[in-house]
Design a protein around this motif. Structure first.
Motif, PDB file in Angstrom:
ATOM      1  N   LEU B 329      47.267  80.995  32.717  1.00 38.50           N
ATOM      2  CA  LEU B 329      47.034  80.095  33.875  1.00 38.50           C
ATOM      3  C   LEU B 329      48.117  79.904  34.712  1.00 38.50           C
ATOM      4  CD1 LEU B 329      44.752  76.905  33.056  1.00 38.50           C
ATOM      5  CD2 LEU B 329      44.039  79.182  34.111  1.00 38.50           C
ATOM      6  N   ALA B 330      49.222  80.251  34.127  1.00 39.78           N
ATOM      7  CA  ALA B 330      50.782  79.915  34.931  1.00 39.78           C
ATOM      8  C   ALA B 330      50.971  81.344  35.510  1.00 39.78           C
ATOM      9  CB  ALA B 330      51.829  79.537  33.944  1.00 39.78           C
ATOM     10  N   LEU B 362      51.477  72.550  37.204  1.00 38.08           N
ATOM     11  CA  LEU B 362      50.350  73.352  37.792  1.00 38.08           C
ATOM     12  C   LEU B 362      49.677  74.099  37.013  1.00 38.08           C
ATOM     13  CD1 LEU B 362      51.919  74.529  41.125  1.00 38.08           C
ATOM     14  CD2 LEU B 362      50.016  72.720  40.937  1.00 38.08           C
ATOM     15  N   GLY B 363      50.202  74.542  35.679  1.00 36.48           N
ATOM     16  CA  GLY B 363      49.560  75.377  34.741  1.00 36.48           C
ATOM     17  C   GLY B 363      48.455  74.672  33.896  1.00 36.48           C
TER      18      GLY B 363
END
Lengths: 501, 501
Positions: B329-330, B362-363
């Motif tokens: 996701l990052a 953010l991840g």
């Protein structure tokens, strides 16, 4: 243990009343305990206090005091955007009336994936999104997307004007994903072209949707350079492009030259998406609407009413100039239906139910279960009217102008530029980037102010995004004073970490 | 016009109190005006009443009565899941305490995309998701995902046990998307394999993410057939598969044979995702947890607390057995950083801030701005405890057993099967599918009951999903009576449309 009461049904309001009193009391006491715009002590201390308040997250037996304790702890540990010294991000203090309306959405809990879970909420969403679509694309005939509206007859004459519509989203990120998705489906092989001032969700959407990396066009002055865009569009070898422009950049609140970009898209046959998540709210202001000239020429537009709209999160909108583009969202369903297999969502949108007049709502989102965020939006639009909402927009934009003048007149600070919307960038005269970063962190750590940061023109700036219509110039004078104190008292030039108090 | 009050800040609670009184009053009066589980008249009539109540969605001037009028209209036009006769879908009546807590989330409006917008909310989310991850994957060591936890040293010994974690989502659809996305990123060329009883969001996720169509494995008895899955897994020619199983199917609330499926995945080296959006809540019940045996062997699990968890929408969770999978996701962020370009989300997660101890959030989502749905979940877990939550689960499952017995003993009805969770399928003895569909629509149209439908074993059935812990067997006797009356009084065999009253 008796079965705990529900929020709705005949006993709902009676059960809720004392619990809401508890919440209001905890909100007040928690804010008092915090005593500033955010909690002091930095991430570790805040996390430790939350851990103490929570205890075992899933204990064997319940505790009736948990509501007060957790709301108190969350409030004491929050950065409150209603405090004038909390002014970093697009982080809006919500209006009381919008927040109260949002409670009714939680109570009734309609889910917008089928009519029989949301009879009135689906109708309300259709009516309000139709009106908002018309704000964005006034020349397009609004789509008759009221669920009960009859479908056009098969032999109806071909439309001459595209019909606009809008979907409700969780925010600009989802709206930007939808823009890229619709482009992918309507123009196979589409190439995304973004300014390097574009929101990070746009390259992320390309990755998510399995598309190649976007072409990036320079934005040397913070806004997309039309000559560079023209150059990029000229080298696509016949591929269709999706160009994204920004109305309200994250860093400086700037607006790309929308009419020039729209002209270029038209001449090159490119699709245009405008990310107006921040700036879209300028539509409500008679004095500032002209800043968005060209917005209506975009195929799709992202607009967040949890920014310049004072809604609690989430209140995202995705406006589409030609509603037939949305057929792409229904595609996988149709494909499954026509392939002869079991229709995969028959429980929500069986064909005979749709034929009998029960609307199919699944084509209006990538989500299935979906909260009616439209209620708080509708209540706000009606309670304030265009005049009231426009006045709030003007209030924060005017305040940003005043703050910029204050900074500009101050010998200790350098102003980046006059604000376009309500973002003001500035820095202490002669300070290093490390000092800017360290002062910001010190103010956060000490619980004194929440200010942001932005790297522009090769330097780091403080960023303030003014979204609180109750803030006054005096509050911002106090903010400058806090920065001066933090800089002079504790921070030798070049300090990088958090200075412990 | 004075600037309208905000929800938070020192004046917030005082401003909210009278508005909340207005909401509670409108909720009570609206429910009385409705007088049943849903509004009468069908989609066109409901939409017309909503249109009248709304008037111009964006008038020039505001109207202070709008809050009461719109909440009243929405309530009068809602299908209320707290009414025992509203029992079609996975549409849960929320607990009063969860709903009250959700108000505080709207008031404080933290956004979980950066620490300085959500200091305490991000800490609370880390703690509660860690506890819930442990419920799903008890053998995995929970990830230290508390924002303030120090990162492991570079020379730390290699982990022997994967660390579990959980993300908060908008619901099963987003969780299923994340499952497919993580598989795509960790196993390029992955082939999705679903039962044909899988939720429609799974094939939709494959389409969204640019993957080939899933292979579909038959589920002749409503649950995935392990022999057919074995066959499908044997024919992949070396490609890795993502197998999805369901714990709580949408149609019948059935649970796939999870241990057999996990065995097959292990022997074929396939990844396993279990969509337990509905059934996941069984974890809270000591009597029923064993139904989910095998759940902890999945790489990823979807679980919705707005189903068996009595939360207002949204309260989705996505549990990951090995938190290192989330690095995917990052990825796009890291890619941008390392490519030498401007880090695209520098305003939210600058590297020097992260190094100084301010966590990068953010991840933890595909969204950016994100409401703290964790608060209502935390308050509910603490207020009820495992015992209280488990009692609610048992209550609705026991009620479903009682209702099934009632149907089975009734000469006018045929029971599909004993319920596994809380879904009961039945039909009038000897009725045609058209009659079943028409009776359902007539009850909806007349505002008398909300029951669902499901096509199984080649026939159409009424579907009731019992999620109201306050419902009693007498309510369900009344439901059967309503169906008999609707069937006998108005509907000639084969009626397809809505019979007007």
């Amino acid at each position: 243990m008796p079965i705990p009461p529900l929020a709705s049904g005949p006993q709902g309001p009676g059960a809720l009343r004392p619990l809401l009193d508890t919440v209001l009391d905890a909100l007040g006491a928690g804010a008092e305990a915090r005593g500033g715009p955010l909690p002091a002590g930095g991430p570790e201390a805040v996390a430790a206090r939350m851990r103490d308040a929570l205890g075992d997250p899933l204990p064997a037996e319940g505790d009736p005091q948990a509501l007060h304790r957790l709301v108190h702890a969350l409030t004491a540990g929050s950065a409150d955007p209603a405090d004038p010294l909390c002014a970093a991000h697009l982080h809006t203090p919500p209006l009381a009336v919008a927040t109260a309306a949002d409670l009714a959405a939680s109570v009734l809990n309609p889910s917008l994936d089928s009519w029989d879970q949301a009879p009135a909420a689906s109708a309300l969403e259709a009516l309000v999104t139709e009106a908002l679509a018309k704000e964005v694309h006034p020349t397009a005939t609004p789509a008759k997307n009221t669920p009960a509206a009859p479908a056009p007859a098969a032999d109806a004459p071909a439309r001459t004007t595209p019909e606009g519509t809008a979907l409700v989203t969780t925010g600009g990120t989802e709206s930007n994903q939808l823009a890229v998705l619709l482009a992918r489906e309507t123009h196979p092989g589409v190439q995304l072209i973004c300014g390097d001032n574009a929101h990070h969700s746009l390259p992320r959407a390309a990755w998510l949707l399995g598309l190649p990396e976007p072409l990036t066009v320079p934005a040397p002055a913070g806004t997309l350079d039309p000559a560079a865009l023209d150059h990029a569009l000229s080298r696509l070898n016949g591929r269709t492009a999706l160009v994204t422009a920004t109305a309200g950049t994250t860093d400086a609140g700037l607006i790309d030259p929308l009419p020039d970009i729209a002209d270029l898209c038209e001449s090159h046959g490119a699709r245009l998406h405008i990310d107006a998540a921040y700036g879209g709210g300028l539509l409500f202001s008679d004095r500032r609407r002209a800043l968005l000239t060209g917005l209506d020429r975009a195929h799709t537009v992202a607009l967040d009413l949890h920014k310049l709209g004072w809604q609690p999160v989430a209140a995202g909108l995705f406006a589409v100039r030609d509603s037939t583009d949305l057929a792409a969202l229904a595609l996988p369903h149709s494909r499954l239906r026509s392939s002869g297999g079991t229709p995969m969502a028959d429980y929500l949108n069986a064909e005979d139910d749709t034929e009998a007049g029960f609307p199919d709502l699944l084509g209006r989102s990538l989500r299935t279960t979906r909260r009616p965020d439209i209620l708080k939006i509708a209540v706000t639009l009606k309670t304030l009217g265009r005049t009231g909402l426009g006045a709030l927009v003007d209030q924060v934009c005017d305040l940003a102008q005043e703050f910029a003048a204050l900074v500009d007149a101050h010998p200790g600070f350098e102003l980046h530029d006059r604000p376009t919307i309500s973002t003001v960038l500035f820095r202490p005269t002669g300070a290093s980037d490390d000092t800017v970063a360290a002062v910001r962190r010190k103010l956060l750590h000490d619980g004194r102010a929440v200010i942001g940061r932005a790297a522009l023109d090769g330097r780091l700036w403080f960023k303030t995004t003014l979204l609180n219509p109750h803030s006054r110039p005096g509050d911002l004078t106090a903010l400058l004073k806090l920065i001066e104190v933090a800089q002079s008292a504790d921070l030798p030039e070049g300090t990088e970490g958090i200075t412990p108090t």
